[in-house]
Design an enzyme around this catalytic site. Structure first.
Site, mmCIF file in Angstrom:
data_model
loop_
_atom_site.group_PDB
_atom_site.id
_atom_site.type_symbol
_atom_site.label_atom_id
_atom_site.label_comp_id
_atom_site.label_asym_id
_atom_site.label_seq_id
_atom_site.Cartn_x
_atom_site.Cartn_y
_atom_site.Cartn_z
ATOM 1 N N ASN A 8 0.868 -1.184 0.000
ATOM 2 C CA ASN A 8 0.000 0.000 0.000
ATOM 3 C C ASN A 8 0.903 1.232 0.000
ATOM 4 O OD1 ASN A 8 -1.800 2.043 0.407
ATOM 5 N ND2 ASN A 8 -2.514 1.356 2.414
ATOM 6 N N LYS B 91 0.027 4.226 -0.351
ATOM 7 C CA LYS B 91 -0.641 5.401 0.212
ATOM 8 C C LYS B 91 -0.426 6.621 -0.702
ATOM 9 C CE LYS B 91 -0.430 3.287 4.735
ATOM 10 N NZ LYS B 91 -0.324 3.416 6.180
ATOM 11 N N HIS C 119 -9.718 1.198 4.617
ATOM 12 C CA HIS C 119 -8.470 1.439 5.356
ATOM 13 C C HIS C 119 -8.734 2.410 6.512
ATOM 14 C CE1 HIS C 119 -4.413 2.632 6.334
ATOM 15 N NE2 HIS C 119 -4.016 1.539 5.712
ATOM 16 N N GLU D 19 -7.137 4.817 7.584
ATOM 17 C CA GLU D 19 -6.891 6.237 7.275
ATOM 18 C C GLU D 19 -8.102 6.853 6.574
ATOM 19 O OE1 GLU D 19 -3.146 5.531 5.341
ATOM 20 O OE2 GLU D 19 -2.225 5.123 7.289
ATOM 21 N N GLU E 134 -5.411 -4.770 10.637
ATOM 22 C CA GLU E 134 -4.441 -3.694 10.831
ATOM 23 C C GLU E 134 -4.799 -2.930 12.097
ATOM 24 O OE1 GLU E 134 -2.449 -2.548 6.868
ATOM 25 O OE2 GLU E 134 -4.230 -1.327 7.050
ATOM 26 N N GLY F 225 2.153 2.811 10.913
ATOM 27 C CA GLY F 225 3.080 3.933 10.782
ATOM 28 C C GLY F 225 3.746 4.347 12.083
ATOM 29 N N SER G 176 3.201 -1.497 10.446
ATOM 30 C CA SER G 176 4.650 -1.419 10.677
ATOM 31 C C SER G 176 5.375 -2.718 10.322
ATOM 32 C CB SER G 176 4.946 -1.004 12.125
ATOM 33 O OG SER G 176 4.455 0.300 12.378
ATOM 34 N N GLY H 91 4.707 1.745 4.761
ATOM 35 C CA GLY H 91 5.973 2.452 4.548
ATOM 36 C C GLY H 91 7.067 1.600 3.923
HETATM 37 P P1 13P Z 1 2.728 0.900 7.752
HETATM 38 O O1 13P Z 1 3.324 -0.410 7.259
HETATM 39 O O2 13P Z 1 3.428 2.102 7.223
HETATM 40 O O3 13P Z 1 2.569 0.878 9.242
HETATM 41 O O4 13P Z 1 1.254 0.968 7.157
HETATM 42 C C1 13P Z 1 0.439 -0.137 7.280
HETATM 43 C C2 13P Z 1 -0.777 0.104 6.482
HETATM 44 O O5 13P Z 1 -1.580 0.959 6.796
HETATM 45 C C3 13P Z 1 -0.961 -0.720 5.272
HETATM 46 O O6 13P Z 1 -2.234 -0.530 4.738
#
Ligand code: 13P
Length: 270
Positions: A13, A15, A99, A101, A173, A179, A219, A241
């Protein structure tokens, strides 16, 4: 638990990172560095980079799939700035839905997420439904109840057989792990996956939900992926990330391939 029939999946992802000018090159590099036919690999760039990534991966061997990060719950209409499932035809074969977010920033509710899943499946897109609790909810012992409600809220109005045939995947998640550099413990993620399968079984899925692939996200890196893939209930990762770094993706997919081969042939691989 029988896990042999479930694929091992690593989804990237990206993002709100990359542009149409650089996404293709990054996708090609990742495809080359992670080439392994035993792992289902998916790259989810921003909408505007889908075409570039699709073109960049068109000749990849083994194939690597393209996913969108969101989809609208209507087919068309006066929805400025939105993208519907039919618009993704030819650009993506997967889509991330719900998601955290988007739940946080766009106010997406479980009901809305459920409608998005319906649109995705109708259009032949495989949805990755994201669920996960907040830190205070885990502290209060509510993690399983929160995720149960999210899964019921998103999937409860759909026919289980249609979702199964549509290739639904769930990504667990925990919001506090995204993150932050903090991860769930493998055993906790496994417990949550067991709970998700109990929920979908209650919603009518065959075999107690044994066919539902469940990913861990939050993460994930090449250094911690092993803890999650050591759990038979976990079928891969949704990576944020670290998915922008080819070295990290190479390490994550290499570890995922070990799990995939162990599942395909548990005797040969011990
Ligand atoms: P991170 O791996 O940056 O923590 O993000 C996880 C995520 O939200 C994948 O959709």
């Amino acid at each position: 638990m029988i896990t042999a029939m479930r694929p091992v999946i690593v989804a990237a992802n990206w993002k709100m990172h990359t542009t149409p000018a650089d996404a293709g090159e990054l996708a090609r590099t990742i495809a080359r560095r992670t080439a392994d036919a035993d792992v289902v690999r998916i790259v989810c760039p921003p909408f505007v980079a889908l075409a570039a990534v699709r073109d960049a991966l068109a000749d990849a061997a083994p194939p690597i799939a393209v996913g969108a990060q969101n989809v609208h719950h209507e087919l068309h209409g006066a929805f400025t700035g939105e993208v519907s499932a039919p618009m993704l035809a030819g650009l993506a074969t997967w889509v991330i839905v719900g998601h955290s977010e988007r739940r946080r920033d766009a106010g997406e509710t479980d009901m809305l997420v459920g409608r998005k899943i319906g649109r995705a499946v109708e259009a032949g897109l495989r949805p990755i439904l994201c669920v996960g609790e907040q830190h205070n909810e885990r502290d209060a012992g509510l993690a399983e109840a929160v995720v149960d409600a999210q899964v019921r809220g998103a999937l409860g109005t759909h026919d289980a057989a249609v979702l199964e045939a549509g290739g639904l995947v769930v990504a667990y998640e925990p919001v506090w792990a995204i993150g932050t550099g903090h991860t769930a413990r493998g055993a906790d993620a496994s417990d949550m996956a067991d709970g998700i399968r109990r929920t979908v079984a209650d919603l009518g899925w065959a075999d107690g939900g044994a066919g539902l692939p469940i990913l861990y996200g939050g993460s994930v890196t090449s250094a911690n992926i092993a803890e999650f893939l050591a759990e038979p209930a976990i079928d891969g990762a949704l990576v944020g990330g670290a998915s922008l770094q080819p070295d990290e993706m190479a390490g994550i997919v290499a570890r995922a391939a070990m799990t995939a081969r162990a599942r395909l042939d548990p005797i040969a691989t011990g």
